[in-house]
Design an enzyme around this catalytic site. Structure first.
Site, short mmCIF file in Angstrom:
data_model
loop_
_atom_site.label_atom_id
_atom_site.label_comp_id
_atom_site.label_asym_id
_atom_site.label_seq_id
_atom_site.Cartn_x
_atom_site.Cartn_y
_atom_site.Cartn_z
N LYS A 55 0.93 -0.96 0.38
CA LYS A 55 -0.28 -0.06 0.28
C LYS A 55 1.28 1.15 0.29
O LYS A 55 2.40 0.91 0.82
CB LYS A 55 -0.54 -0.05 1.01
CG LYS A 55 -2.06 1.59 1.16
CD LYS A 55 -3.37 -0.27 0.03
CE LYS A 55 -4.86 1.17 -0.25
NZ LYS A 55 -5.86 -0.13 -0.08
P1 NAD Z 1 -13.17 7.72 -3.10
O1 NAD Z 1 -12.80 8.77 -2.88
O2 NAD Z 1 -14.37 7.66 -5.20
O3 NAD Z 1 -14.85 7.98 -2.63
C1 NAD Z 1 -15.07 8.25 -1.13
C2 NAD Z 1 -16.47 8.86 -0.69
O4 NAD Z 1 -16.59 8.82 0.87
C3 NAD Z 1 -16.83 10.31 -0.95
O5 NAD Z 1 -17.95 9.90 -1.99
C4 NAD Z 1 -16.89 11.25 -0.03
O6 NAD Z 1 -17.42 12.25 -0.21
C5 NAD Z 1 -17.27 9.71 1.11
N1 NAD Z 1 -16.25 10.62 2.70
C6 NAD Z 1 -15.38 10.35 2.55
N2 NAD Z 1 -15.03 11.60 3.72
C7 NAD Z 1 -16.55 10.94 4.42
C8 NAD Z 1 -17.22 10.80 5.31
N3 NAD Z 1 -16.34 11.32 6.85
N4 NAD Z 1 -18.70 10.62 6.27
C9 NAD Z 1 -19.64 10.11 4.82
N5 NAD Z 1 -18.98 9.91 3.64
C10 NAD Z 1 -17.14 10.28 3.38
O7 NAD Z 1 -12.69 6.80 -2.86
P2 NAD Z 1 -13.69 5.23 -2.98
O8 NAD Z 1 -12.75 4.33 -3.96
O9 NAD Z 1 -15.34 4.59 -3.17
O10 NAD Z 1 -12.93 4.11 -2.03
C11 NAD Z 1 -13.95 4.54 -0.60
C12 NAD Z 1 -13.64 3.32 0.27
O11 NAD Z 1 -13.51 1.85 -0.33
C13 NAD Z 1 -12.03 2.89 0.79
O12 NAD Z 1 -11.63 2.71 2.09
C14 NAD Z 1 -11.47 2.56 0.23
O13 NAD Z 1 -10.43 2.10 0.61
C15 NAD Z 1 -11.82 1.26 -0.13
N6 NAD Z 1 -11.99 0.70 -1.51
C16 NAD Z 1 -12.21 0.94 -2.91
C17 NAD Z 1 -11.84 0.50 -3.71
C18 NAD Z 1 -11.80 1.28 -5.08
O14 NAD Z 1 -11.62 0.46 -6.08
N7 NAD Z 1 -11.85 2.29 -5.82
C19 NAD Z 1 -11.27 -1.02 -3.66
C20 NAD Z 1 -11.48 -1.76 -2.44
C21 NAD Z 1 -11.80 -0.92 -1.39
#
Ligand code: NAD
Length: 424
Positions: free
Chosen positions: A114
Protein backbone atom coordinates in the site's frame (compact mmCIF):
# COMPACT_ATOMS: atom_id res chain seq x y z
CA UNK A 1 2.87 -8.73 19.46
CA UNK A 2 3.65 -5.31 17.93
CA UNK A 3 6.34 -5.79 15.33
CA UNK A 4 7.16 -2.26 14.23
CA UNK A 5 7.25 1.23 15.76
CA UNK A 6 3.88 2.87 15.57
CA UNK A 7 2.32 6.20 16.31
CA UNK A 8 -0.12 4.72 18.80
CA UNK A 9 -2.18 7.10 20.83
CA UNK A 10 -4.06 4.96 23.35
CA UNK A 11 -7.13 7.18 22.97
CA UNK A 12 -7.35 6.76 19.23
CA UNK A 13 -8.29 3.87 16.97
CA UNK A 14 -5.04 2.50 15.53
CA UNK A 15 -5.50 0.39 12.37
CA UNK A 16 -2.02 -1.14 12.59
CA UNK A 17 -2.59 -2.45 16.11
CA UNK A 18 -5.96 -3.77 14.98
CA UNK A 19 -4.70 -5.80 11.99
CA UNK A 20 -1.57 -7.11 13.73
CA UNK A 21 -3.61 -8.41 16.66
CA UNK A 22 -6.13 -9.98 14.26
CA UNK A 23 -3.36 -11.81 12.35
CA UNK A 24 -1.88 -12.95 15.66
CA UNK A 25 -5.25 -14.31 16.77
CA UNK A 26 -5.73 -16.14 13.44
CA UNK A 27 -2.21 -17.57 13.70
CA UNK A 28 -2.94 -18.94 17.18
CA UNK A 29 -6.22 -20.45 15.98
CA UNK A 30 -4.23 -22.24 13.24
CA UNK A 31 -1.63 -23.43 15.75
CA UNK A 32 1.23 -21.55 14.02
CA UNK A 33 4.37 -20.98 16.06
CA UNK A 34 5.29 -17.47 17.24
CA UNK A 35 8.17 -17.21 14.74
CA UNK A 36 5.84 -17.81 11.80
CA UNK A 37 3.22 -15.40 13.20
CA UNK A 38 5.85 -12.67 13.63
CA UNK A 39 7.10 -13.25 10.06
CA UNK A 40 3.57 -12.92 8.71
CA UNK A 41 2.78 -9.75 10.69
CA UNK A 42 6.02 -7.85 10.05
CA UNK A 43 6.06 -5.68 6.89
CA UNK A 44 8.95 -6.63 4.56
CA UNK A 45 9.76 -3.07 3.44
CA UNK A 46 8.73 0.40 4.61
CA UNK A 47 9.84 3.32 2.46
CA UNK A 48 9.18 6.89 3.59
CA UNK A 49 9.83 9.57 0.99
CA UNK A 50 9.99 13.35 1.05
CA UNK A 51 8.02 14.77 -1.86
CA UNK A 52 9.03 18.36 -2.66
CA UNK A 53 6.61 20.05 -5.07
CA UNK A 54 6.95 23.39 -6.82
CA UNK A 55 3.59 25.06 -6.33
CA UNK A 56 2.04 27.36 -8.95
CA UNK A 57 3.07 30.31 -6.75
CA UNK A 58 6.75 29.36 -7.22
CA UNK A 59 7.14 28.23 -3.58
CA UNK A 60 8.29 24.70 -2.82
CA UNK A 61 6.09 22.68 -0.43
CA UNK A 62 7.19 19.44 1.21
CA UNK A 63 4.87 16.45 1.51
CA UNK A 64 5.51 13.00 2.99
CA UNK A 65 4.72 9.75 1.22
CA UNK A 66 5.06 6.04 1.94
CA UNK A 67 5.13 2.75 0.09
CA UNK A 68 4.97 -0.37 2.22
CA UNK A 69 5.37 -3.96 1.03
CA UNK A 70 3.86 -6.18 3.65
CA UNK A 71 4.36 -9.75 2.44
CA UNK A 72 5.50 -11.19 -0.90
CA UNK A 73 5.45 -14.92 -0.19
CA UNK A 74 2.53 -15.51 -2.61
CA UNK A 75 3.60 -13.03 -5.30
CA UNK A 76 4.48 -9.38 -6.01
CA UNK A 77 2.98 -6.69 -3.78
CA UNK A 78 -0.41 -5.27 -4.73
CA UNK A 79 -2.24 -2.33 -3.25
CA UNK A 80 -3.55 1.16 -3.87
CA UNK A 81 -2.13 4.63 -3.37
CA UNK A 82 -4.18 7.17 -1.43
CA UNK A 83 -3.78 10.94 -1.25
CA UNK A 84 -5.38 12.20 1.96
CA UNK A 85 -4.45 14.65 4.74
CA UNK A 86 -4.94 11.98 7.43
CA UNK A 87 -2.59 9.41 5.83
CA UNK A 88 0.11 8.14 8.22
CA UNK A 89 2.55 5.23 8.36
CA UNK A 90 0.33 3.13 10.65
CA UNK A 91 -2.62 3.45 8.33
CA UNK A 92 -0.55 2.49 5.27
CA UNK A 93 1.08 -0.44 7.13
CA UNK A 94 -2.35 -1.71 8.21
CA UNK A 95 -3.75 -1.38 4.70
CA UNK A 96 -0.73 -3.23 3.25
CA UNK A 97 -1.36 -6.13 5.66
CA UNK A 98 -5.05 -6.08 4.70
CA UNK A 99 -3.93 -6.47 1.08
CA UNK A 100 -1.79 -9.54 1.89
CA UNK A 101 -4.81 -11.14 3.52
CA UNK A 102 -7.22 -9.98 0.80
CA UNK A 103 -5.13 -11.38 -2.08
CA UNK A 104 -4.79 -14.68 -0.22
CA UNK A 105 -8.53 -14.80 0.58
CA UNK A 106 -9.49 -14.46 -3.09
CA UNK A 107 -6.59 -16.74 -3.98
CA UNK A 108 -4.79 -14.56 -6.53
CA UNK A 109 -0.97 -14.71 -6.88
CA UNK A 110 -0.10 -11.48 -5.08
CA UNK A 111 1.29 -10.31 -1.78
CA UNK A 112 0.16 -7.12 -0.05
CA UNK A 113 1.39 -3.53 -0.37
CA UNK A 114 0.00 0.00 0.00
CA UNK A 115 1.12 3.58 -0.49
CA UNK A 116 0.03 7.09 0.20
CA UNK A 117 0.90 10.75 0.43
CA UNK A 118 -0.20 12.98 3.28
CA UNK A 119 -1.81 15.74 1.24
CA UNK A 120 -5.17 17.36 0.60
CA UNK A 121 -5.37 17.00 -3.20
CA UNK A 122 -8.46 19.24 -3.38
CA UNK A 123 -6.16 22.14 -2.45
CA UNK A 124 -3.83 21.47 -5.42
CA UNK A 125 -4.11 22.65 -9.01
CA UNK A 126 -3.92 19.97 -11.72
CA UNK A 127 -0.31 20.93 -12.43
CA UNK A 128 0.60 20.67 -8.74
CA UNK A 129 -1.13 17.29 -8.50
CA UNK A 130 0.79 15.99 -11.53
CA UNK A 131 4.13 17.22 -10.16
CA UNK A 132 3.37 15.67 -6.74
CA UNK A 133 2.39 12.35 -8.35
CA UNK A 134 5.42 12.20 -10.61
CA UNK A 135 7.88 13.06 -7.81
CA UNK A 136 6.28 10.47 -5.51
CA UNK A 137 6.36 7.87 -8.33
CA UNK A 138 10.04 8.67 -9.00
CA UNK A 139 10.86 8.23 -5.30
CA UNK A 140 9.15 4.85 -4.96
CA UNK A 141 10.21 3.64 -8.46
CA UNK A 142 13.07 1.41 -7.21
CA UNK A 143 10.53 -0.52 -5.19
CA UNK A 144 7.71 -0.96 -7.73
CA UNK A 145 7.40 -2.85 -11.03
CA UNK A 146 5.28 -5.57 -12.70
CA UNK A 147 7.17 -8.35 -10.90
CA UNK A 148 7.77 -6.45 -7.60
CA UNK A 149 4.86 -4.33 -6.52
CA UNK A 150 1.94 -3.02 -8.56
CA UNK A 151 0.09 0.09 -7.23
CA UNK A 152 -3.52 0.96 -8.06
CA UNK A 153 -6.00 3.78 -7.32
CA UNK A 154 -7.44 4.32 -3.85
CA UNK A 155 -8.95 7.31 -2.04
CA UNK A 156 -8.47 10.50 -4.11
CA UNK A 157 -6.37 8.83 -6.80
CA UNK A 158 -7.72 7.84 -10.20
CA UNK A 159 -6.88 6.73 -13.75
CA UNK A 160 -5.10 10.01 -14.46
CA UNK A 161 -2.84 9.61 -11.43
CA UNK A 162 -2.11 6.00 -12.52
CA UNK A 163 -1.29 7.24 -16.05
CA UNK A 164 1.25 9.72 -14.65
CA UNK A 165 2.84 7.00 -12.49
CA UNK A 166 2.99 4.59 -15.45
CA UNK A 167 4.55 7.31 -17.62
CA UNK A 168 7.11 8.34 -14.97
CA UNK A 169 8.27 4.74 -14.46
CA UNK A 170 8.29 4.08 -18.22
CA UNK A 171 10.49 7.16 -18.78
CA UNK A 172 12.86 6.03 -16.01
CA UNK A 173 13.15 2.48 -17.34
CA UNK A 174 13.40 3.56 -20.98
CA UNK A 175 10.55 1.36 -22.19
CA UNK A 176 6.77 1.13 -21.85
CA UNK A 177 5.85 -0.48 -18.53
CA UNK A 178 2.05 -0.81 -18.50
CA UNK A 179 2.13 -3.62 -15.90
CA UNK A 180 3.61 -1.31 -13.21
CA UNK A 181 0.18 0.01 -12.16
CA UNK A 182 -3.42 -1.06 -12.63
CA UNK A 183 -6.55 1.04 -12.90
CA UNK A 184 -5.18 2.68 -16.07
CA UNK A 185 -7.28 4.06 -18.92
CA UNK A 186 -7.99 1.58 -21.73
CA UNK A 187 -5.79 3.51 -24.19
CA UNK A 188 -2.61 2.73 -22.23
CA UNK A 189 -3.13 -0.84 -21.06
CA UNK A 190 -6.24 -0.69 -18.88
CA UNK A 191 -8.90 -3.37 -18.99
CA UNK A 192 -12.52 -3.49 -20.04
CA UNK A 193 -14.72 -3.96 -16.94
CA UNK A 194 -12.39 -2.38 -14.36
CA UNK A 195 -14.65 0.57 -13.50
CA UNK A 196 -17.17 -0.67 -10.97
CA UNK A 197 -15.44 -4.02 -10.40
CA UNK A 198 -15.13 -3.43 -6.63
CA UNK A 199 -18.81 -2.55 -6.47
CA UNK A 200 -19.69 -5.65 -8.51
CA UNK A 201 -17.71 -7.75 -6.02
CA UNK A 202 -19.58 -6.11 -3.10
CA UNK A 203 -22.86 -6.85 -4.90
CA UNK A 204 -21.91 -10.52 -5.48
CA UNK A 205 -21.03 -10.88 -1.77
CA UNK A 206 -24.28 -9.17 -0.69
CA UNK A 207 -26.34 -11.52 -2.89
CA UNK A 208 -24.35 -14.56 -1.72
CA UNK A 209 -24.95 -13.60 1.94
CA UNK A 210 -28.68 -13.13 1.32
CA UNK A 211 -28.79 -16.55 -0.36
CA UNK A 212 -27.09 -18.19 2.65
CA UNK A 213 -29.52 -16.42 5.02
CA UNK A 214 -32.42 -17.50 2.77
CA UNK A 215 -33.54 -13.94 2.14
CA UNK A 216 -34.69 -12.54 -1.16
CA UNK A 217 -32.89 -9.43 -2.46
CA UNK A 218 -36.25 -7.88 -3.36
CA UNK A 219 -37.11 -4.91 -1.14
CA UNK A 220 -34.04 -5.26 1.10
CA UNK A 221 -33.41 -1.75 2.43
CA UNK A 222 -29.77 -0.69 2.17
CA UNK A 223 -27.84 2.22 3.69
CA UNK A 224 -24.49 3.16 2.11
CA UNK A 225 -21.84 5.50 3.49
CA UNK A 226 -19.87 6.95 0.57
CA UNK A 227 -20.81 7.90 -2.99
CA UNK A 228 -17.40 7.68 -4.66
CA UNK A 229 -15.77 5.16 -6.96
CA UNK A 230 -17.24 2.30 -4.91
CA UNK A 231 -20.45 3.77 -3.47
CA UNK A 232 -21.83 5.32 -6.66
CA UNK A 233 -21.85 2.18 -8.87
CA UNK A 234 -23.12 0.24 -5.86
CA UNK A 235 -26.33 2.29 -5.66
CA UNK A 236 -27.06 1.29 -9.27
CA UNK A 237 -26.00 -2.37 -9.03
CA UNK A 238 -28.02 -3.08 -5.87
CA UNK A 239 -31.10 -1.25 -7.19
CA UNK A 240 -30.89 -3.24 -10.47
CA UNK A 241 -31.04 -6.42 -8.37
CA UNK A 242 -34.24 -5.37 -6.58
CA UNK A 243 -32.83 -3.76 -3.43
CA UNK A 244 -33.77 -0.25 -2.23
CA UNK A 245 -31.04 2.18 -1.24
CA UNK A 246 -32.88 4.14 1.46
CA UNK A 247 -29.96 5.98 3.08
CA UNK A 248 -26.77 7.44 1.66
CA UNK A 249 -23.99 9.67 2.97
CA UNK A 250 -21.09 11.52 1.46
CA UNK A 251 -18.62 13.99 2.92
CA UNK A 252 -21.29 16.71 2.91
CA UNK A 253 -23.98 14.85 4.93
CA UNK A 254 -26.60 12.11 4.70
CA UNK A 255 -30.00 11.63 3.05
CA UNK A 256 -32.97 9.39 3.84
CA UNK A 257 -35.21 8.22 0.99
CA UNK A 258 -37.59 5.54 2.36
CA UNK A 259 -39.00 4.69 -1.10
CA UNK A 260 -35.48 4.05 -2.45
CA UNK A 261 -33.07 6.25 -4.42
CA UNK A 262 -33.35 6.34 -8.20
CA UNK A 263 -29.73 5.80 -9.31
CA UNK A 264 -30.09 7.67 -12.63
CA UNK A 265 -31.76 10.67 -10.99
CA UNK A 266 -29.08 10.75 -8.30
CA UNK A 267 -26.28 10.51 -10.87
CA UNK A 268 -27.74 13.50 -12.76
CA UNK A 269 -28.16 15.46 -9.52
CA UNK A 270 -24.59 14.60 -8.46
CA UNK A 271 -23.16 15.67 -11.84
CA UNK A 272 -24.71 19.10 -11.34
CA UNK A 273 -24.18 19.70 -7.62
CA UNK A 274 -21.12 17.48 -6.86
CA UNK A 275 -22.90 16.21 -3.76
CA UNK A 276 -25.75 13.88 -2.90
CA UNK A 277 -27.27 16.60 -0.68
CA UNK A 278 -30.31 18.23 -2.21
CA UNK A 279 -31.41 15.03 -4.02
CA UNK A 280 -35.05 15.77 -4.88
CA UNK A 281 -37.50 14.54 -2.23
CA UNK A 282 -34.84 13.34 0.23
CA UNK A 283 -34.96 14.09 3.93
CA UNK A 284 -31.58 15.42 5.08
CA UNK A 285 -30.36 13.69 8.23
CA UNK A 286 -27.28 14.12 10.38
CA UNK A 287 -24.36 12.09 9.03
CA UNK A 288 -24.06 10.32 12.42
CA UNK A 289 -27.60 8.96 12.04
CA UNK A 290 -27.03 7.13 8.74
CA UNK A 291 -26.66 3.66 10.23
CA UNK A 292 -29.65 4.21 12.54
CA UNK A 293 -32.03 4.66 9.61
CA UNK A 294 -34.49 1.73 9.33
CA UNK A 295 -32.67 -0.74 7.05
CA UNK A 296 -31.72 -4.38 6.45
CA UNK A 297 -28.20 -4.08 5.04
CA UNK A 298 -25.47 -1.59 6.02
CA UNK A 299 -22.60 -0.89 3.63
CA UNK A 300 -19.80 1.42 4.76
CA UNK A 301 -18.05 2.54 1.54
CA UNK A 302 -16.05 5.60 2.64
CA UNK A 303 -13.38 5.84 5.36
CA UNK A 304 -11.91 3.46 7.96
CA UNK A 305 -12.82 3.22 11.66
CA UNK A 306 -16.37 4.55 11.32
CA UNK A 307 -18.26 1.57 12.75
CA UNK A 308 -17.41 2.19 16.39
CA UNK A 309 -18.97 0.58 19.45
CA UNK A 310 -21.60 3.35 19.61
CA UNK A 311 -22.47 3.13 15.91
CA UNK A 312 -22.65 -0.69 16.08
CA UNK A 313 -24.97 -0.54 19.11
CA UNK A 314 -27.44 1.67 17.29
CA UNK A 315 -27.16 0.05 13.86
CA UNK A 316 -30.58 -0.82 12.48
CA UNK A 317 -29.48 -3.27 9.76
CA UNK A 318 -29.48 -7.04 10.29
CA UNK A 319 -26.30 -7.57 8.25
CA UNK A 320 -23.30 -5.58 7.07
CA UNK A 321 -21.06 -5.79 4.01
CA UNK A 322 -17.77 -3.90 4.31
CA UNK A 323 -17.04 -2.11 1.03
CA UNK A 324 -14.56 0.31 2.66
CA UNK A 325 -11.20 -0.83 3.96
CA UNK A 326 -11.11 -1.28 7.76
CA UNK A 327 -14.46 0.43 8.45
CA UNK A 328 -15.06 -1.40 11.75
CA UNK A 329 -13.12 -0.90 14.98
CA UNK A 330 -12.36 -3.93 17.18
CA UNK A 331 -14.99 -2.77 19.69
CA UNK A 332 -17.50 -2.20 16.89
CA UNK A 333 -16.87 -5.73 15.58
CA UNK A 334 -17.42 -7.12 19.08
CA UNK A 335 -20.80 -5.39 19.38
CA UNK A 336 -21.94 -6.56 15.93
CA UNK A 337 -20.94 -10.10 16.80
CA UNK A 338 -22.78 -10.00 20.14
CA UNK A 339 -25.85 -8.69 18.28
CA UNK A 340 -25.53 -11.62 15.80
CA UNK A 341 -25.19 -9.25 12.87
CA UNK A 342 -23.25 -11.13 10.17
CA UNK A 343 -20.51 -9.06 8.54
CA UNK A 344 -18.87 -9.84 5.21
CA UNK A 345 -15.41 -8.44 5.98
CA UNK A 346 -13.54 -5.95 3.77
CA UNK A 347 -10.87 -8.44 2.72
CA UNK A 348 -13.57 -10.46 0.97
CA UNK A 349 -16.33 -7.95 0.22
CA UNK A 350 -14.23 -5.32 -1.56
CA UNK A 351 -11.78 -7.72 -3.24
CA UNK A 352 -13.47 -7.29 -6.66
CA UNK A 353 -11.16 -4.34 -7.30
CA UNK A 354 -7.99 -6.28 -6.70
CA UNK A 355 -9.25 -9.21 -8.74
CA UNK A 356 -9.91 -6.75 -11.60
CA UNK A 357 -6.41 -5.38 -11.11
CA UNK A 358 -5.02 -8.90 -11.34
CA UNK A 359 -6.89 -9.39 -14.64
CA UNK A 360 -5.56 -6.04 -15.96
CA UNK A 361 -1.99 -6.95 -15.00
CA UNK A 362 -2.33 -10.43 -16.57
CA UNK A 363 -3.52 -8.80 -19.83
CA UNK A 364 -0.62 -6.30 -19.73
CA UNK A 365 1.89 -9.15 -19.29
CA UNK A 366 0.23 -11.16 -22.08
CA UNK A 367 -0.19 -8.13 -24.35
CA UNK A 368 -3.67 -9.50 -25.08
CA UNK A 369 -6.99 -7.81 -24.22
CA UNK A 370 -9.99 -9.73 -22.93
CA UNK A 371 -13.58 -8.97 -23.87
CA UNK A 372 -15.89 -7.49 -21.20
CA UNK A 373 -17.99 -10.69 -21.00
CA UNK A 374 -14.91 -12.82 -20.28
CA UNK A 375 -13.74 -10.29 -17.68
CA UNK A 376 -17.11 -10.30 -15.85
CA UNK A 377 -17.43 -14.08 -16.09
CA UNK A 378 -14.00 -14.57 -14.49
CA UNK A 379 -14.63 -11.88 -11.84
CA UNK A 380 -17.93 -13.46 -10.80
CA UNK A 381 -16.36 -16.94 -10.69
CA UNK A 382 -13.41 -15.77 -8.55
CA UNK A 383 -15.65 -13.85 -6.12
CA UNK A 384 -18.18 -16.69 -5.82
CA UNK A 385 -15.43 -19.24 -5.16
CA UNK A 386 -13.89 -16.94 -2.54
CA UNK A 387 -17.23 -16.31 -0.78
CA UNK A 388 -18.19 -20.00 -0.84
CA UNK A 389 -14.82 -21.17 0.51
CA UNK A 390 -15.02 -18.65 3.38
CA UNK A 391 -18.65 -19.50 4.13
CA UNK A 392 -17.93 -23.24 4.20
CA UNK A 393 -14.96 -22.76 6.52
CA UNK A 394 -17.05 -20.40 8.69
CA UNK A 395 -19.59 -23.17 9.26
CA UNK A 396 -16.76 -25.62 10.09
CA UNK A 397 -14.89 -23.30 12.47
CA UNK A 398 -18.02 -21.70 13.97
CA UNK A 399 -16.34 -18.29 14.12
CA UNK A 400 -17.39 -14.98 12.54
CA UNK A 401 -16.82 -14.46 8.80
CA UNK A 402 -14.14 -11.84 9.57
CA UNK A 403 -12.15 -14.29 11.70
CA UNK A 404 -12.67 -17.05 9.13
CA UNK A 405 -11.38 -14.89 6.28
CA UNK A 406 -8.33 -13.99 8.34
CA UNK A 407 -7.70 -17.63 9.20
CA UNK A 408 -7.94 -18.65 5.54
CA UNK A 409 -5.71 -15.75 4.43
CA UNK A 410 -3.09 -16.35 7.11
CA UNK A 411 -3.15 -20.09 6.42
CA UNK A 412 -2.45 -19.55 2.71
CA UNK A 413 0.37 -17.07 3.44
CA UNK A 414 1.87 -19.47 6.01
CA UNK A 415 1.72 -22.33 3.50
CA UNK A 416 3.63 -20.27 0.89
CA UNK A 417 6.12 -19.07 3.52
CA UNK A 418 6.79 -22.62 4.70
CA UNK A 419 7.15 -23.96 1.14
CA UNK A 420 9.64 -21.23 0.22
CA UNK A 421 11.69 -21.62 3.41
CA UNK A 422 13.95 -18.94 4.84
CA UNK A 423 16.60 -17.12 2.79
CA UNK A 424 19.62 -17.46 3.05
P1 NAD B 1 -13.60 7.87 -3.25
O1 NAD B 1 -12.63 8.91 -2.86
O2 NAD B 1 -13.94 7.70 -4.68
O3 NAD B 1 -14.99 8.11 -2.47
C1 NAD B 1 -15.06 8.28 -1.10
C2 NAD B 1 -16.48 8.65 -0.74
O4 NAD B 1 -16.58 8.76 0.68
C3 NAD B 1 -16.94 10.00 -1.29
O5 NAD B 1 -18.30 9.93 -1.66
C4 NAD B 1 -16.81 10.94 -0.10
O6 NAD B 1 -17.69 12.06 -0.17
C5 NAD B 1 -17.19 10.00 1.01
N1 NAD B 1 -16.73 10.43 2.33
C6 NAD B 1 -15.53 10.91 2.68
N2 NAD B 1 -15.50 11.23 3.99
C7 NAD B 1 -16.73 10.94 4.46
C8 NAD B 1 -17.34 11.04 5.74
N3 NAD B 1 -16.67 11.53 6.78
N4 NAD B 1 -18.63 10.64 5.87
C9 NAD B 1 -19.32 10.16 4.81
N5 NAD B 1 -18.80 10.02 3.58
C10 NAD B 1 -17.51 10.41 3.41
O7 NAD B 1 -13.06 6.50 -2.62
P2 NAD B 1 -13.44 5.01 -3.05
O8 NAD B 1 -12.48 4.54 -4.07
O9 NAD B 1 -14.90 4.92 -3.36
O10 NAD B 1 -13.09 4.21 -1.73
C11 NAD B 1 -14.01 4.11 -0.64
C12 NAD B 1 -13.53 3.02 0.30
O11 NAD B 1 -13.48 1.78 -0.41
C13 NAD B 1 -12.13 3.23 0.88
O12 NAD B 1 -12.10 2.70 2.18
C14 NAD B 1 -11.25 2.41 -0.04
O13 NAD B 1 -10.05 2.03 0.60
C15 NAD B 1 -12.17 1.24 -0.30
N6 NAD B 1 -11.85 0.48 -1.52
C16 NAD B 1 -11.88 1.09 -2.73
C17 NAD B 1 -11.61 0.33 -3.87
C18 NAD B 1 -11.73 0.91 -5.25
O14 NAD B 1 -11.74 0.14 -6.21
N7 NAD B 1 -11.84 2.22 -5.40
C19 NAD B 1 -11.28 -1.04 -3.75
C20 NAD B 1 -11.27 -1.61 -2.48
C21 NAD B 1 -11.56 -0.84 -1.37
Amino acid sequence: MVTRPHEANPDEFNPWLRISSLIEKAGHLLGLDDGMITRIITPERILEVAVPVRMDSGDVHMFTGWRIQHNSSRGPGKGGIRFHPSVNVDEIAALSADMSIKCAVVNIPYGGAKGGVKVDPSALSRGELERLTRRYAFSIAPMIGPDRDIPAPDINTDMQVMSWIMDTVSMLRGHNTPGVVTGKPLAIGGTLGHAGATSLGVTICTLALLRQLERSPQEQRVVIQGYGKVGAPLVKLLTERGMKVVGLADIHGAIHVPEGIDPEKLALHFDESKSIMGYPGAEEVHADQLFELPSDIAIPAALGGVITEQVAEKMSAAMMVEAANGPTTGEGAGVLSSRNIPVVPDVLANAGGVVASYFEWAQDLQGFMWETELFHQRLEKTMHEAFDSIWERHLQLEVALRDTALVVGVERIAEATKLRGLFP
